[in-house]
Design an enzyme around this catalytic site. Structure first.
Site, mmCIF file in Angstrom:
data_model
loop_
_atom_site.group_PDB
_atom_site.id
_atom_site.type_symbol
_atom_site.label_atom_id
_atom_site.label_comp_id
_atom_site.label_asym_id
_atom_site.label_seq_id
_atom_site.Cartn_x
_atom_site.Cartn_y
_atom_site.Cartn_z
ATOM 1 N N SER A 243 69.778 101.980 49.993
ATOM 2 C CA SER A 243 70.696 102.898 49.315
ATOM 3 C C SER A 243 71.153 102.316 47.983
ATOM 4 O O SER A 243 71.600 101.173 47.918
ATOM 5 C CB SER A 243 71.911 103.175 50.198
ATOM 6 O OG SER A 243 71.533 103.840 51.379
ATOM 7 N N GLU A 315 75.821 100.494 44.653
ATOM 8 C CA GLU A 315 76.117 99.404 45.573
ATOM 9 C C GLU A 315 75.140 98.250 45.400
ATOM 10 O O GLU A 315 75.418 97.136 45.835
ATOM 11 C CB GLU A 315 76.121 99.881 47.023
ATOM 12 C CG GLU A 315 74.786 100.286 47.606
ATOM 13 C CD GLU A 315 74.904 100.563 49.097
ATOM 14 O OE1 GLU A 315 74.517 99.686 49.889
ATOM 15 O OE2 GLU A 315 75.371 101.645 49.471
#
Length: 333
Positions: A243, A315
């Site tokens: 992700s 992230e």
């Protein structure tokens, strides 16, 4: 350019150092994105004491440094890194508490090592992390979340290196222990990103539960299911960092869905591409550079912001920022 030979000499003089000094090591093969130039000096301590010695010497020399493990959530710059990297990969011992309620794992442990240990000793509770790339230390730092379970749900304590300046103005580094406080943690947020950001994670204690033979077989099946599910979702089809953007629960939609609805699946820039099957993956199609990935992340952020008014937060960590602003965002515009 830092005098890496002087750094090695000083570390060796700083105590009974055990470990490796590797020069001009290419970062690309060590990262899951498979991008990045050489690091001038990679230090791989074999023991916690040796790791602490290395941190103390580097701090005393006033040299910036990075601590990396499995390099599964980072984008290493194409031009490489001139300052040293300390690797936790050799800190990979695992032990079981006498009452079998917890395991103590070195920061360099892979999740395969952790899960294999649990299966061998008939322990449950950690199978949700099966197939997670990278190391335990990185998972603690990021407060990794897998299948509705976060590291903070199973973490009971962390041992870390604590640098400080003593009364004489000299750097000292001590081994300290952190006891779990849920108030310090949030979704993909840990105290080691904030108030303890200068304190490298060296090991962690995780809660587990003893299982009988039948329960162990069930746990093993669940573990295999999670790995297969990751494979089905394309986690391992191309080099990537999983992700790219954090989910923002206040927005009400996962980041992958936001990117999908903006029509960005399959968007390419150089050798980098938003995965055709998942809006929150960026993949290396084989010849991507770090610059390609950074530009693509930046482009996705801009388009989503224009269409929704919502700014996606990466992230993944851009290592080029560590020695400058420290802000975790692309720097190439």
């Amino acid at each position: 350019m830092y005098n890496v030979r002087k750094i090695e000499e000083n570390i060796n003089m700083g105590g009974n150092f055990q470990g490796l000094f590797l020069y001009d090591q290419e970062l690309a093969p060590r990262t899951t994105f498979k991008v990045g130039g050489p690091v001038s000096l990679l230090v791989e301590p074999l023991t916690v004491d040796s790791f602490i010695t290395a941190v103390q010497v580097i701090r005393t020399l006033s040299i910036p440094y990075l601590v990396l493990g499995g390099c599964s959530n980072v984008v290493a710059p194409d031009e490489g890194i001139e300052y040293p990297i300390l690797s936790t990969l050799k800190l990979s011992a695992i032990s079981l508490s006498p009452d079998k309620s917890s395991i103590h794992c070195g920061a360099g442990c892979t999740w395969k090592q952790v899960l294999d240990f649990c299966i061998e000793h008939q322990l449950g509770g950690l199978e949700n992390f099966s197939g997670l790339p990278g190391t335990l230390g990185g998972a603690v730092f990021m407060n990794a979340r897998c299948y509705d379970m976060s590291m903070s749900d199973v973490l009971t304590g962390v041992d870390y290196a604590c640098p400080s300046v003593d009364s004489t103005g000299q750097w000292t580094v001590t081994l300290e222990s952190y006891s779990m406080n849920p108030k310090d943690w949030n979704y993909k947020v840990s105290p080691f990103q904030g108030q303890m950001k200068d304190c490298p994670v060296l090991s962690a204690t995780l809660s587990v539960k003893p299982l009988n033979e039948a329960e162990t077989m069930e746990m093993k099946c669940r573990s295999e299911h999670f790995v297969a599910d990751r494979e089905k979702k394309g986690h391992f089809s191309y080099p990537s960092a999983g992700s790219v953007f954090k989910n923002n629960r206040d927005y009400g939609k996962p980041s992958g869905k936001i990117v999908d609805e903006a029509g960005l699946r399959g968007l390419e820039l150089g050798g980098a591409q938003v995965a055709p099957w998942h809006g929150n993956f960026i993949i290396n199609k084989g010849n991507a550079t770090a610059e390609d990935i950074e530009r693509l992340v930046d482009l996705v952020q801009k388009i989503v912001l224009e269409k929704t008014g919502f700014l996606l937060e990466p992230e993944i960590i851009f290592l080029r920022n560590i020695d400058s602003s420290g802000e975790n965002k692309p720097t190439i515009k």
